[in-house]
Enzyme design. Structure first.
Site, mmCIF file in Angstrom:
data_model
loop_
_atom_site.group_PDB
_atom_site.id
_atom_site.type_symbol
_atom_site.label_atom_id
_atom_site.label_comp_id
_atom_site.label_asym_id
_atom_site.label_seq_id
_atom_site.Cartn_x
_atom_site.Cartn_y
_atom_site.Cartn_z
ATOM 1 N N VAL A 31 45.728 -19.110 -28.548
ATOM 2 C CA VAL A 31 46.858 -19.268 -29.466
ATOM 3 C C VAL A 31 47.528 -17.922 -29.744
ATOM 4 O O VAL A 31 48.730 -17.852 -30.007
ATOM 5 C CB VAL A 31 46.379 -19.911 -30.793
ATOM 6 C CG1 VAL A 31 47.490 -19.972 -31.819
ATOM 7 C CG2 VAL A 31 45.831 -21.308 -30.536
ATOM 8 N N GLY A 129 39.838 -41.225 -25.945
ATOM 9 C CA GLY A 129 38.939 -40.192 -26.501
ATOM 10 C C GLY A 129 39.305 -38.814 -25.966
ATOM 11 O O GLY A 129 40.404 -38.315 -26.178
ATOM 12 N N GLY A 182 28.262 -43.523 -33.010
ATOM 13 C CA GLY A 182 29.589 -43.115 -33.500
ATOM 14 C C GLY A 182 30.723 -43.527 -32.577
ATOM 15 O O GLY A 182 31.819 -42.981 -32.659
ATOM 16 N N ASP A 196 41.434 -52.813 -30.413
ATOM 17 C CA ASP A 196 41.527 -51.361 -30.220
ATOM 18 C C ASP A 196 42.168 -51.052 -28.854
ATOM 19 O O ASP A 196 43.102 -50.245 -28.768
ATOM 20 C CB ASP A 196 40.112 -50.763 -30.313
ATOM 21 C CG ASP A 196 40.091 -49.269 -30.102
ATOM 22 O OD1 ASP A 196 40.481 -48.533 -31.035
ATOM 23 O OD2 ASP A 196 39.703 -48.826 -29.008
ATOM 24 N N LYS A 200 45.882 -49.238 -27.772
ATOM 25 C CA LYS A 200 45.957 -48.124 -26.811
ATOM 26 C C LYS A 200 46.896 -48.450 -25.657
ATOM 27 O O LYS A 200 47.682 -47.598 -25.242
ATOM 28 C CB LYS A 200 44.541 -47.788 -26.318
ATOM 29 C CG LYS A 200 43.688 -47.165 -27.427
ATOM 30 C CD LYS A 200 42.231 -47.084 -27.022
ATOM 31 C CE LYS A 200 41.385 -46.380 -28.084
ATOM 32 N NZ LYS A 200 39.931 -46.556 -27.866
#
Ligand code: HSE
Length: 404
Positions: A31, A129, A182, A196, A200
């Site tokens: 950055v 993901g 998770g 879901d 997407k």
């Protein structure tokens, strides 16, 4: 130093804080300055957590802090995430989110605000993901007309189907395992009923064609009806059962759906197992592309969010254009799209073969040693025609689309 506020300290939010901390030196080099988490918004306290002092309970602390240039939203759900994200964008803060519900529902509007304010709204983690797929569609395959996107877009269901096939595990115990790891949503119905994956594929299709695809318009079927007997037949066929989110552009008409499908080993997504996602993209110039990686889980998803934070930090004062208009794209009726179907009927061959031939013509019979059933695969048939014929037969135990 750039300051970040994180909304939501659950699985993904805590992963974002961890990634920003663990990789702070390499991120700072990329950055050109350090990125620090200034506040974390959550309803809960986290005694003993290394970042517990950064936790606040009042959203205004973040939105009114002029020193926070970038906000990460990892709360999930539309309410109150939509209000918070909108307020942050209107306050001139770039937002990076993993929230597919929010992006599918309000992506076009939030992108328009970001453009007006000359900041950025990024959402790489909302699909697949840790897999880079949003940026490749927005910035790489822009020379192509996209003809197809077919993906294993939900890690939880791919994990469940893979474990049912490889270990003979039962549905409920694998779902519990996916929740413990998770992967699953707070309400796993969103995973197992396909909602879901539906959001997407709605996001990917909106980006591919630059207009709003409403997820409510997409035909969606989950995996709850898939049984160990279906998997037994798939094995006989050398196939596996996956749940695909797909959209196809056929002569300018876009068909989209989410449904289980049988694929064989020639299909590029056949080897995508466990929590991995795979996304197949076909462009009219580039041909076939494949994107593969961890589709759910704390650190892979956080990695994608942090990639967006770095992009937002490198583009302060510069809106990276994303073409996604609020105008709606009307999807074609999937009843008109054709494919093969695997079908199981109650009753033996003698009771069924003649009426099946009358309905579907010659079929490919499938024998898996299941007593009291007759199973077969049809030739390609339109979805609408198939459903009519299946109803007329009246004894369908299960049917799964076939892609080979
Ligand atoms: N529940 C989702 C999945 C999380 O299993 O894919 C990642 O979006």
């Amino acid at each position: 130093m750039l300051n970040v506020g994180v909304l939501g300290y659950g699985t993904v939010g805590s992963g974002v804080v961890e990634v920003l901390h663990t990789n702070r030196e390499s991120i700072a080099k990329k950055v050109g300055q350090e990125i620090a988490v200034k506040y974390i918004l959550d309803l809960r306290d986290f005694p003993g957590d290394p970042f517990e002092e950064k936790v606040v309970h009042d959203f205004d602390v973040i939105v009114n802090d002029a020193d926070i240039q970038i906000v990460v939203e990892t709360m999930g759900g539309v309410k109150p995430a939509y209000d918070f994200v909108k307020a942050c964008l209107q306050a001139g803060k770039s937002v990076c989110t993993s929230n597919k519900e929010l992006v599918a529902k309000h992506g076009a509007e939030l992108l328009a605000i970001a453009k007006e304010k000359n900041i950025n709204f990024f959402f790489e983690a909302s699909v697949g993901g840790g897999i880079p797929i949003i940026r490749p569609i927005n910035e790489c395959v822009t020379g192509d007309v996209i003809e197809e996107i077919s993906g294993i877009l939900n890690g939880t269901t791919n994990y469940i189907l893979s474990k049912m096939a490889s270990e003979g595990s039962d549905f409920d115990s694998v779902l519990k395992d996916a929740q413990d790891k998770g992967y699953a949503e707070k309400n796993p119905e969103a995973d197992v009923e396909g909602y879901d994956a539906c959001r997407k594929i709605a996001i990917l299709t909106s980006l591919a064609y630059g207009k709003q695809v409403d997820f409510e318009d997409i035909y969606t079927e989950g995996i709850t009806k898939i049984t160990d007997v279906d998997i037994k037949y798939a094995k006989v066929l050398g196939a596996s059962i996956k749940i695909f989110g797909s959209s196809k552009n056929v002569d300018g008409k876009v068909y989209a759906k989410v449904a289980p499908v049988m694929i064989d080993s020639k299909h590029p997504l056949y080897m995508v197992n466990d929590v991995f996602n795979g996304i197949f993209v076909k462009g009219n110039m580039v041909g076939d592309l494949m994107f593969y990686g961890s589709g759910a889980g704390k650190l892979p998803t956080a990695s994608a969010v942090v990639g967006d934070v770095v992009a937002a930090a490198k583009n302060l004062g510069n809106n990276v254009p994303v073409i996604w208009e609020q105008e709606k794209l009307t999807l074609a009726d999937i009843k008109e799209s054709a494919q093969r179907f695997f079908v199981r009927l109650s009753g033996d061959k003698a009771a069924n073969a003649a009426k099946v031939e009358a309905a579907f013509g010659k079929v490919q019979e499938v024998e898996a040693g299941v007593a009291g059933e007759y199973a077969f695969i049809t030739d390609a048939v339109k979805e609408g025609d198939f459903e009519t014929k299946a109803q007329e037969l009246g004894n369908v135990v299960s049917r799964i689309r076939v892609d080979f």
